[in-house]
Design a protein around this motif. Structure first.
Motif, mmCIF file in Angstrom:
data_model
loop_
_atom_site.group_PDB
_atom_site.id
_atom_site.type_symbol
_atom_site.label_atom_id
_atom_site.label_comp_id
_atom_site.label_asym_id
_atom_site.label_seq_id
_atom_site.Cartn_x
_atom_site.Cartn_y
_atom_site.Cartn_z
ATOM 1 N N ALA A 72 0.835 -1.212 0.000
ATOM 2 C CA ALA A 72 0.000 0.000 0.000
ATOM 3 C C ALA A 72 0.865 1.256 0.000
ATOM 4 O O ALA A 72 0.564 2.233 -0.700
ATOM 5 N N PHE A 73 1.969 1.216 0.771
ATOM 6 C CA PHE A 73 2.897 2.350 0.749
ATOM 7 C C PHE A 73 3.531 2.502 -0.626
ATOM 8 O O PHE A 73 3.710 3.613 -1.115
ATOM 9 N N LYS A 74 3.871 1.400 -1.252
ATOM 10 C CA LYS A 74 4.469 1.432 -2.592
ATOM 11 C C LYS A 74 3.523 2.130 -3.570
ATOM 12 O O LYS A 74 3.927 3.011 -4.330
ATOM 13 N N ILE A 75 2.269 1.740 -3.527
ATOM 14 C CA ILE A 75 1.273 2.344 -4.419
ATOM 15 C C ILE A 75 1.080 3.824 -4.092
ATOM 16 O O ILE A 75 1.038 4.668 -4.981
ATOM 17 N N SER A 76 1.012 4.160 -2.802
ATOM 18 C CA SER A 76 0.799 5.562 -2.430
ATOM 19 C C SER A 76 1.992 6.434 -2.788
ATOM 20 O O SER A 76 1.831 7.603 -3.137
ATOM 21 N N PHE A 77 3.211 5.878 -2.725
ATOM 22 C CA PHE A 77 4.394 6.672 -3.055
ATOM 23 C C PHE A 77 4.589 6.838 -4.563
ATOM 24 O O PHE A 77 5.454 7.609 -4.982
ATOM 25 N N LEU A 78 3.806 6.137 -5.347
ATOM 26 C CA LEU A 78 3.832 6.403 -6.785
ATOM 27 C C LEU A 78 3.347 7.824 -7.072
ATOM 28 O O LEU A 78 3.711 8.438 -8.061
ATOM 29 N N MET A 89 11.283 3.815 -2.970
ATOM 30 C CA MET A 89 10.323 2.774 -2.592
ATOM 31 C C MET A 89 10.272 1.712 -3.689
ATOM 32 O O MET A 89 9.204 1.208 -4.040
ATOM 33 N N SER A 90 11.449 1.369 -4.204
ATOM 34 C CA SER A 90 11.529 0.311 -5.205
ATOM 35 C C SER A 90 11.234 -1.032 -4.537
ATOM 36 O O SER A 90 11.241 -1.153 -3.312
ATOM 37 N N MET A 91 10.996 -2.047 -5.346
ATOM 38 C CA MET A 91 10.704 -3.370 -4.789
ATOM 39 C C MET A 91 11.900 -3.910 -3.990
ATOM 40 O O MET A 91 11.712 -4.604 -2.995
ATOM 41 N N ALA A 92 13.121 -3.557 -4.402
ATOM 42 C CA ALA A 92 14.312 -3.996 -3.648
ATOM 43 C C ALA A 92 14.323 -3.371 -2.259
ATOM 44 O O ALA A 92 14.612 -4.049 -1.265
ATOM 45 N N ILE A 94 11.660 -2.220 -0.644
ATOM 46 C CA ILE A 94 10.523 -2.784 0.091
ATOM 47 C C ILE A 94 10.888 -4.155 0.652
ATOM 48 O O ILE A 94 10.558 -4.479 1.797
ATOM 49 N N ALA A 95 11.601 -4.966 -0.119
ATOM 50 C CA ALA A 95 12.043 -6.277 0.374
ATOM 51 C C ALA A 95 13.008 -6.106 1.546
ATOM 52 O O ALA A 95 12.923 -6.839 2.546
ATOM 53 N N GLN A 96 13.902 -5.125 1.470
ATOM 54 C CA GLN A 96 14.827 -4.872 2.576
ATOM 55 C C GLN A 96 14.088 -4.369 3.806
ATOM 56 O O GLN A 96 14.408 -4.762 4.932
ATOM 57 N N VAL A 97 13.097 -3.507 3.619
ATOM 58 C CA VAL A 97 12.302 -3.014 4.744
ATOM 59 C C VAL A 97 11.543 -4.174 5.387
ATOM 60 O O VAL A 97 11.420 -4.242 6.616
ATOM 61 N N LEU A 169 17.271 3.133 4.519
ATOM 62 C CA LEU A 169 16.894 2.452 3.291
ATOM 63 C C LEU A 169 16.094 3.347 2.353
ATOM 64 O O LEU A 169 16.358 3.398 1.158
ATOM 65 N N VAL A 170 15.099 4.061 2.882
ATOM 66 C CA VAL A 170 14.264 4.885 2.006
ATOM 67 C C VAL A 170 14.993 6.131 1.526
ATOM 68 O O VAL A 170 14.604 6.729 0.525
ATOM 69 N N ARG A 171 16.063 6.518 2.215
ATOM 70 C CA ARG A 171 16.889 7.645 1.768
ATOM 71 C C ARG A 171 18.013 7.186 0.838
ATOM 72 O O ARG A 171 18.857 7.979 0.459
ATOM 73 N N SER A 172 18.054 5.896 0.543
ATOM 74 C CA SER A 172 19.084 5.297 -0.320
ATOM 75 C C SER A 172 20.488 5.427 0.267
ATOM 76 O O SER A 172 21.468 5.550 -0.461
ATOM 77 N N GLU A 173 20.595 5.395 1.598
ATOM 78 C CA GLU A 173 21.899 5.419 2.258
ATOM 79 C C GLU A 173 22.419 3.994 2.354
ATOM 80 O O GLU A 173 21.649 3.042 2.499
ATOM 81 N N ALA A 174 23.726 3.848 2.299
ATOM 82 C CA ALA A 174 24.348 2.518 2.369
ATOM 83 C C ALA A 174 24.252 1.952 3.779
ATOM 84 O O ALA A 174 24.414 2.675 4.761
#
Length: 194
Positions: A72-78, A89-92, A94-97, A169-174
């Motif tokens: 639902a977050f993935k869809i809303s962040f579109l 909020m890529s699938m990768a 989301i899987a890590q989250v 993760l959502v900020r794309s930090e390592a």
């Protein structure tokens, strides 16, 4: 926008923490109220096995709830780029989250099982659950008031660790391998102890 980002981890942690709550309450306090717990405990199955089965079922249900929440977050962040929010909020991610939130699902399920098993009724167990909802809120509020730089010890602290990992993760930090190891070891360790 910054406050929305600060509440994202809280919403995800709360969803994971309480995803299997009603199943746990029904399987323990509800079974006691319906007087179906005593016959179950009288079977030849070990009590630990019976309770582990209840925890495993609630854990699976909590994970399913969490997957639906993440989708639902993935869809809303579109639609978020039009609001000025730029998150990965890529699938990768989301899987890590999902992996990040698995320990909190286990911790929440086990903690609620312990509490609900001692409750005399479903209503009493639900009242305790309302108090437990405050636990994930504390790190979110503290970090909003006083942002801190990530340190390794934070990844071994329930709720704070999930908050920090989700934001990274959502900020794309390592996230280093050591950080993953400390986080997963501490998170699943607390869940197994409970």
């Amino acid at each position: 926008v910054g406050q929305a980002l600060a509440f994202l981890p809280y919403l995800l942690i709360l969803s994971g923490f309480l995803g299997g709550a009603y199943l746990v309450i029904d399987a323990t306090a509800g079974a006691r109220e319906r007087q179906s717990l005593e016959p179950l405990l009288a079977t030849p199955a070990a009590r630990g096995t019976t309770m582990s089965g209840k925890i495993a079922a609630a854990f699976a249900f909590g994970l399913l709830s969490l997957v639906l929440t993440l989708l639902a977050f993935k869809i809303s962040f579109l639609f978020a780029p039009s609001l000025g929010i730029k998150l990965d909020m890529s699938m990768a991610v989301i899987a890590q989250v999902l992996v990040v939130l698995m320990p909190i699902v286990l911790i929440g399920t086990c903690l609620l099982t312990l509490i609900a098993a001692g409750a005399k009724s479903v209503k009493e167990a639900q009242s305790y659950m309302n108090i437990l909802m405050l636990l994930p809120m504390v790190p979110t509020i503290v970090l909003m008031v006083n942002p801190v730089k990530n340190q390794l010890w934070m990844l071994a602290t329930p709720f704070l660790a999930q908050n920090q990992m989700i934001l990274k993760l959502v900020r794309s930090e390592a996230v280093s391998g050591l950080e993953w190891a400390v986080y997963l070891g501490a998170g699943f360790g607390v869940g197994l102890v409970l």
